[in-house]
Every structure is written in C-alpha cells, then in structure tokens.
Design a protein around this motif. Structure first.
Motif, PDB file in Angstrom:
ATOM      1  N   ASP A   1       4.418  15.505 -11.224  1.00 23.71           N
ATOM      2  CA  ASP A   1       4.172  14.377 -11.423  1.00 23.71           C
ATOM      3  C   ASP A   1       2.958  14.485 -12.348  1.00 23.71           C
ATOM      4  N   LEU A   2       2.854  13.843 -13.341  1.00 25.83           N
ATOM      5  CA  LEU A   2       2.710  13.729 -15.157  1.00 25.83           C
ATOM      6  C   LEU A   2       2.001  12.212 -15.100  1.00 25.83           C
ATOM      7  N   TYR A   3       1.986  12.026 -14.496  1.00 21.77           N
ATOM      8  CA  TYR A   3       0.868  10.675 -14.010  1.00 21.77           C
ATOM      9  C   TYR A   3      -0.675  10.552 -14.347  1.00 21.77           C
ATOM     10  N   ARG A   4      -1.236  11.436 -13.789  1.00 19.30           N
ATOM     11  CA  ARG A   4      -2.693  11.753 -14.278  1.00 19.30           C
ATOM     12  C   ARG A   4      -3.121  12.972 -15.294  1.00 19.30           C
ATOM     13  N   ILE A   5      -2.626  13.383 -15.713  1.00 20.81           N
ATOM     14  CA  ILE A   5      -2.395  14.263 -16.075  1.00 20.81           C
ATOM     15  C   ILE A   5      -2.896  13.194 -18.307  1.00 20.81           C
ATOM     16  N   ASP A   6      -3.876  13.120 -18.880  1.00 17.14           N
ATOM     17  CA  ASP A   6      -4.571  12.394 -19.857  1.00 17.14           C
ATOM     18  C   ASP A   6      -4.241  13.096 -20.908  1.00 17.14           C
ATOM     19  N   ASN A   7      -4.541  14.739 -21.183  1.00 19.33           N
ATOM     20  CA  ASN A   7      -4.628  15.463 -22.271  1.00 19.33           C
ATOM     21  C   ASN A   7      -3.345  16.623 -21.929  1.00 19.33           C
ATOM     22  N   PRO A   8      -2.245  16.849 -23.796  1.00 20.41           N
ATOM     23  CA  PRO A   8      -1.586  17.196 -23.663  1.00 20.41           C
ATOM     24  C   PRO A   8      -2.111  18.845 -22.825  1.00 20.41           C
ATOM     25  N   SER A   9      -3.131  19.367 -23.356  1.00 20.78           N
ATOM     26  CA  SER A   9      -3.346  20.649 -23.219  1.00 20.78           C
ATOM     27  C   SER A   9      -3.762  20.745 -21.410  1.00 20.78           C
ATOM     28  N   ASP A  10      -3.772  20.202 -20.414  1.00 15.37           N
ATOM     29  CA  ASP A  10      -4.451  20.145 -19.158  1.00 15.37           C
ATOM     30  C   ASP A  10      -2.672  20.774 -18.283  1.00 15.37           C
ATOM     31  N   LEU A  11      -1.756  21.070 -19.275  1.00 19.24           N
ATOM     32  CA  LEU A  11      -0.555  21.306 -18.093  1.00 19.24           C
ATOM     33  C   LEU A  11      -0.648  22.431 -18.759  1.00 19.24           C
ATOM     34  N   ASP A  12      -1.621  23.286 -19.361  1.00 16.08           N
ATOM     35  CA  ASP A  12      -1.345  24.876 -19.282  1.00 16.08           C
ATOM     36  C   ASP A  12      -1.643  25.527 -18.122  1.00 16.08           C
ATOM     37  N   GLU A  13      -3.068  24.364 -17.612  1.00 19.70           N
ATOM     38  CA  GLU A  13      -3.906  25.172 -16.210  1.00 19.70           C
ATOM     39  C   GLU A  13      -2.924  24.711 -15.379  1.00 19.70           C
ATOM     40  N   LEU A  14      -1.206  24.081 -15.296  1.00 20.03           N
ATOM     41  CA  LEU A  14      -0.308  23.918 -14.500  1.00 20.03           C
ATOM     42  C   LEU A  14       0.381  25.114 -14.012  1.00 20.03           C
ATOM     43  N   GLY A  15       0.615  25.929 -15.156  1.00 20.85           N
ATOM     44  CA  GLY A  15       1.395  27.531 -14.495  1.00 20.85           C
ATOM     45  C   GLY A  15       3.122  26.950 -14.788  1.00 20.85           C
ATOM     46  N   LEU A  16       3.015  25.819 -15.674  1.00 22.59           N
ATOM     47  CA  LEU A  16       4.519  25.853 -15.472  1.00 22.59           C
ATOM     48  C   LEU A  16       5.482  25.987 -16.242  1.00 22.59           C
ATOM     49  N   GLU A  17       5.491  26.916 -17.393  1.00 17.45           N
ATOM     50  CA  GLU A  17       6.014  28.100 -17.786  1.00 17.45           C
ATOM     51  C   GLU A  17       6.905  28.855 -17.515  1.00 17.45           C
ATOM     52  N   GLU A  18       5.920  29.825 -16.216  1.00 17.56           N
ATOM     53  CA  GLU A  18       6.552  30.881 -15.178  1.00 17.56           C
ATOM     54  C   GLU A  18       7.167  29.852 -14.529  1.00 17.56           C
ATOM     55  N   ILE A  19       6.837  29.061 -14.078  1.00 16.08           N
ATOM     56  CA  ILE A  19       8.345  28.303 -12.982  1.00 16.08           C
ATOM     57  C   ILE A  19       9.523  28.396 -13.684  1.00 16.08           C
ATOM     58  N   CYS A  20       9.699  27.940 -15.124  1.00 20.15           N
ATOM     59  CA  CYS A  20      11.280  27.619 -15.780  1.00 20.15           C
ATOM     60  C   CYS A  20      12.092  28.494 -15.479  1.00 20.15           C
ATOM     61  N   GLY A  21      12.087  29.774 -15.147  1.00 20.67           N
ATOM     62  CA  GLY A  21      12.937  30.935 -15.367  1.00 20.67           C
ATOM     63  C   GLY A  21      13.094  30.974 -14.431  1.00 20.67           C
ATOM     64  N   ASP A  22      12.112  30.910 -13.717  1.00 23.22           N
ATOM     65  CA  ASP A  22      13.702  31.723 -11.682  1.00 23.22           C
ATOM     66  C   ASP A  22      13.814  29.758 -10.915  1.00 23.22           C
ATOM     67  N   GLY A  23      13.370  29.049 -11.584  1.00 20.22           N
ATOM     68  CA  GLY A  23      13.287  27.531 -10.758  1.00 20.22           C
ATOM     69  C   GLY A  23      14.303  26.596 -11.517  1.00 20.22           C
TER      70      GLY A  23
END
Length: 145
Positions: free
Chosen positions: A75-97
């Motif tokens: 849930d990205l409702y509280r994310i204000d800056n797109p650069s904050d997305l990098d800290e969540l590590g979501l890119e690593e998740i995408c391949g396996d799940g």
C-alpha cells in the motif's frame, strides 16, 4: 466491469488468483473505500489464505510468503516520493512471487509498466466500476474465468 457489492468484488479476487503466476504485478487504483483491499482479500482467499487481511497502510508491505505463488501486498498511500520505493526492495520480490500494489500512482506510472492495472470507482448506487489496462503478458488471462 460492474461489481454489484463486496461479495462480487471478493469473487473477482478469487478468480484473479487462479490467473496469477510468479513475476506478476497487479496495481489497484481508486479512492478510499473503493474496494481495493476487498479485491485483495478475495485474491488471497483464492490462493488458500484463511487469515485476516489488513490493509497494509501503516506497514506498507504485507508478505504472504507461505502461499503459492508468494504474494506481497503493498500500500503506497503513505509514500510521497517515488525514490522511497527503492528502500522497499520490491524489485527483488517480483521474480519469485506476485506483487499487488495499492495506490501505484504515488510512485508514477513507470514503476510497473507490465502490470495489470485495475481501477475501481464507486458509483452513486454503491456499485463499483472496474476498468483494466491489460498488458501483453496478461492477454488470455484477463478477464479471469
């Protein structure tokens, strides 16, 4: 697509679960209380999850790693800056799940160009209108059966 009530939204989520495969990203847009988390509850139930499914507004990422495929509800409702997305590590998740992202517009449309992009709008009569942007990877899988 029209969704008559919460039960119809849950049913769509269960059908969508059957179409998922590792590496998929589904984004969910819509105003507060439009039914985004309800759709996710149906999806997780369709994958066999029987527990509580809270909105991850405060946690931001809620993993369901015991499922097959594993699901990360974001849930990205509280994310204000797109650069904050990098800290969540979501890119690593995408391949396996599977990544299910509420409020993707908080990071810009380019974050997940290959996502199945779903949007829910509440009509005056309380029904939900669901629209979908269907990428090539989802052809033949959307709408779910």
């Amino acid at each position: 697509m029209k969704l008559k009530d919460a039960a119809a939204t849950l049913a769509l989520g269960r059908k969508l679960a059957k179409a998922l495969k590792p590496g998929d990203v589904v984004t969910l847009s819509g105003e507060l209380s439009a039914g985004k988390t309800t759709l996710v509850r149906g999806l997780l139930a369709g994958l066999g999850y029987a527990g509580e499914v809270p909105s991850p507004s405060f946690a931001i990422v809620q993993p369901y790693e015991s499922l097959s495929p594993p699901v990360w509800h974001v849930d990205l409702y509280r994310i204000d800056n797109p650069s904050d997305l990098d800290e969540l590590g979501l890119e690593e998740i995408c391949g396996d799940g599977v990544l299910i992202v509420e409020w993707p517009e908080h990071t810009g449309r380019d974050a997940w160009p290959h996502a199945l992009a779903l949007s829910l709008a509440v009509a005056e009569d309380g029904t939900r209108a669901l629209t979908a942007e269907v990428p090539t990877a989802w052809e033949g899988r959307w709408p779910p059966r």
